[in-house]
Design a protein around this motif. Sequence first.
Motif, PDB file in Angstrom:
ATOM      1  N   ILE A  48       0.842  -1.205   0.000  1.00 32.15           N
ATOM      2  CA  ILE A  48       0.000   0.000   0.000  1.00 32.15           C
ATOM      3  C   ILE A  48       0.875   1.253   0.000  1.00 32.15           C
ATOM      4  O   ILE A  48       0.640   2.197  -0.765  1.00 32.15           O
ATOM      5  CB  ILE A  48      -0.966   0.006   1.205  1.00 32.15           C
ATOM      6  N   ARG A  49       1.897   1.256   0.832  1.00 30.60           N
ATOM      7  CA  ARG A  49       2.796   2.414   0.910  1.00 30.60           C
ATOM      8  C   ARG A  49       3.474   2.670  -0.428  1.00 30.60           C
ATOM      9  O   ARG A  49       3.509   3.800  -0.922  1.00 30.60           O
ATOM     10  CB  ARG A  49       3.861   2.178   1.996  1.00 30.60           C
ATOM     11  N   ARG A  50       3.992   1.629  -1.041  1.00 29.89           N
ATOM     12  CA  ARG A  50       4.707   1.794  -2.312  1.00 29.89           C
ATOM     13  C   ARG A  50       3.763   2.279  -3.406  1.00 29.89           C
ATOM     14  O   ARG A  50       4.120   3.137  -4.205  1.00 29.89           O
ATOM     15  CB  ARG A  50       5.379   0.480  -2.741  1.00 29.89           C
ATOM     16  N   HIS A  51       2.551   1.727  -3.467  1.00 28.65           N
ATOM     17  CA  HIS A  51       1.639   2.173  -4.517  1.00 28.65           C
ATOM     18  C   HIS A  51       1.215   3.624  -4.285  1.00 28.65           C
ATOM     19  O   HIS A  51       1.129   4.410  -5.233  1.00 28.65           O
ATOM     20  CB  HIS A  51       0.421   1.263  -4.668  1.00 28.65           C
ATOM     21  N   THR A  52       0.979   3.974  -3.051  1.00 33.86           N
ATOM     22  CA  THR A  52       0.618   5.358  -2.728  1.00 33.86           C
ATOM     23  C   THR A  52       1.736   6.302  -3.154  1.00 33.86           C
ATOM     24  O   THR A  52       1.491   7.322  -3.812  1.00 33.86           O
ATOM     25  CB  THR A  52       0.327   5.506  -1.224  1.00 33.86           C
ATOM     26  N   HIS A  53       2.969   5.966  -2.806  1.00 34.71           N
ATOM     27  CA  HIS A  53       4.105   6.798  -3.189  1.00 34.71           C
ATOM     28  C   HIS A  53       4.256   6.863  -4.710  1.00 34.71           C
ATOM     29  O   HIS A  53       4.598   7.907  -5.265  1.00 34.71           O
ATOM     30  CB  HIS A  53       5.397   6.288  -2.554  1.00 34.71           C
ATOM     31  N   HIS A  54       4.001   5.748  -5.377  1.00 32.87           N
ATOM     32  CA  HIS A  54       4.087   5.694  -6.828  1.00 32.87           C
ATOM     33  C   HIS A  54       3.076   6.656  -7.456  1.00 32.87           C
ATOM     34  O   HIS A  54       3.403   7.416  -8.384  1.00 32.87           O
ATOM     35  CB  HIS A  54       3.821   4.253  -7.274  1.00 32.87           C
ATOM     36  N   LEU A  55       1.856   6.651  -6.927  1.00 32.54           N
ATOM     37  CA  LEU A  55       0.828   7.569  -7.426  1.00 32.54           C
ATOM     38  C   LEU A  55       1.208   9.026  -7.189  1.00 32.54           C
ATOM     39  O   LEU A  55       1.058   9.872  -8.075  1.00 32.54           O
ATOM     40  CB  LEU A  55      -0.524   7.260  -6.774  1.00 32.54           C
ATOM     41  N   VAL A  56       1.705   9.323  -5.993  1.00 32.55           N
ATOM     42  CA  VAL A  56       2.107  10.693  -5.667  1.00 32.55           C
ATOM     43  C   VAL A  56       3.262  11.141  -6.566  1.00 32.55           C
ATOM     44  O   VAL A  56       3.247  12.249  -7.128  1.00 32.55           O
ATOM     45  CB  VAL A  56       2.495  10.823  -4.173  1.00 32.55           C
ATOM     46  N   ASP A  57       4.250  10.298  -6.730  1.00 29.69           N
ATOM     47  CA  ASP A  57       5.422  10.619  -7.545  1.00 29.69           C
ATOM     48  C   ASP A  57       5.011  10.969  -8.972  1.00 29.69           C
ATOM     49  O   ASP A  57       5.416  12.001  -9.520  1.00 29.69           O
ATOM     50  CB  ASP A  57       6.383   9.430  -7.522  1.00 29.69           C
ATOM     51  N   HIS A  58       4.199  10.127  -9.585  1.00 28.14           N
ATOM     52  CA  HIS A  58       3.835  10.365 -10.980  1.00 28.14           C
ATOM     53  C   HIS A  58       2.796  11.474 -11.129  1.00 28.14           C
ATOM     54  O   HIS A  58       2.770  12.145 -12.166  1.00 28.14           O
ATOM     55  CB  HIS A  58       3.395   9.064 -11.649  1.00 28.14           C
ATOM     56  N   LEU A  59       1.995  11.705 -10.122  1.00 29.72           N
ATOM     57  CA  LEU A  59       1.089  12.849 -10.175  1.00 29.72           C
ATOM     58  C   LEU A  59       1.894  14.152 -10.174  1.00 29.72           C
ATOM     59  O   LEU A  59       1.599  15.082 -10.934  1.00 29.72           O
ATOM     60  CB  LEU A  59       0.103  12.815  -9.002  1.00 29.72           C
ATOM     61  N   ALA A  60       2.918  14.199  -9.362  1.00 32.50           N
ATOM     62  CA  ALA A  60       3.801  15.376  -9.356  1.00 32.50           C
ATOM     63  C   ALA A  60       4.491  15.531 -10.710  1.00 32.50           C
ATOM     64  O   ALA A  60       4.652  16.654 -11.218  1.00 32.50           O
ATOM     65  CB  ALA A  60       4.838  15.257  -8.238  1.00 32.50           C
ATOM     66  N   GLU A  61       4.862  14.413 -11.315  1.00 35.53           N
ATOM     67  CA  GLU A  61       5.469  14.454 -12.646  1.00 35.53           C
ATOM     68  C   GLU A  61       4.486  15.009 -13.675  1.00 35.53           C
ATOM     69  O   GLU A  61       4.855  15.851 -14.509  1.00 35.53           O
ATOM     70  CB  GLU A  61       5.923  13.055 -13.055  1.00 35.53           C
ATOM     71  N   ILE A  62       3.245  14.548 -13.627  1.00 31.68           N
ATOM     72  CA  ILE A  62       2.224  15.057 -14.547  1.00 31.68           C
ATOM     73  C   ILE A  62       2.067  16.563 -14.394  1.00 31.68           C
ATOM     74  O   ILE A  62       2.019  17.303 -15.375  1.00 31.68           O
ATOM     75  CB  ILE A  62       0.880  14.324 -14.324  1.00 31.68           C
ATOM     76  N   GLU A  63       1.987  17.023 -13.162  1.00 31.58           N
ATOM     77  CA  GLU A  63       1.843  18.460 -12.919  1.00 31.58           C
ATOM     78  C   GLU A  63       3.028  19.229 -13.497  1.00 31.58           C
ATOM     79  O   GLU A  63       2.855  20.286 -14.121  1.00 31.58           O
ATOM     80  CB  GLU A  63       1.690  18.747 -11.431  1.00 31.58           C
ATOM     81  N   ALA A  64       4.231  18.719 -13.300  1.00 28.67           N
ATOM     82  CA  ALA A  64       5.423  19.389 -13.836  1.00 28.67           C
ATOM     83  C   ALA A  64       5.396  19.398 -15.366  1.00 28.67           C
ATOM     84  O   ALA A  64       5.701  20.419 -15.992  1.00 28.67           O
ATOM     85  CB  ALA A  64       6.683  18.700 -13.317  1.00 28.67           C
ATOM     86  N   LEU A  65       5.023  18.276 -15.967  1.00 32.32           N
ATOM     87  CA  LEU A  65       4.965  18.212 -17.428  1.00 32.32           C
ATOM     88  C   LEU A  65       3.950  19.203 -17.984  1.00 32.32           C
ATOM     89  O   LEU A  65       4.220  19.883 -18.983  1.00 32.32           O
ATOM     90  CB  LEU A  65       4.633  16.792 -17.890  1.00 32.32           C
TER      91      LEU A  65
END
Length: 152
Positions: A48-65
Amino acid sequence: MPENSNPGEVVVAGVERILALARTWLVWDGRPRLAEDGARLYTPHKAIRRHTHHLVDHLAEIEALLDDRPSRPDEWRGSFVTLAGDWAPFTEPDLNEAEQCLRRLADVYVHRLAAAGPDEWDKHRDPHWTLRFICEHVGEPWYAEQVGDLGC
């Protein structure tokens, strides 16, 4: 998924698969599961922790892109570290927390991609992935699959 569908829906489907598996983890025996690559251990909390972090990481990437800015460098320790809290029993309150958090994150993907619009979903931003591909990537329930269905 059809090309004109919001790519965030893939994230929603992945989260629902994770939660379906997590509902079986209430009987977890405390033994970690070895990942299919043979190199990493997973527990319910770690998945659960890893998937949550994965979602947060790529959401931040989307925002930056979308803002045409560089994203924060990836400095997660990732799956190669198992935290002390990852060993805790997985209880009904933990399941509730996971449901609330992961579903809200999935909703953010759907809403953010809708706001960006279809013209942005498949736009090439080399060397980065397209927004659609990012959603397909984070929509995979891989971490949860490493723990698996414990209800069998």
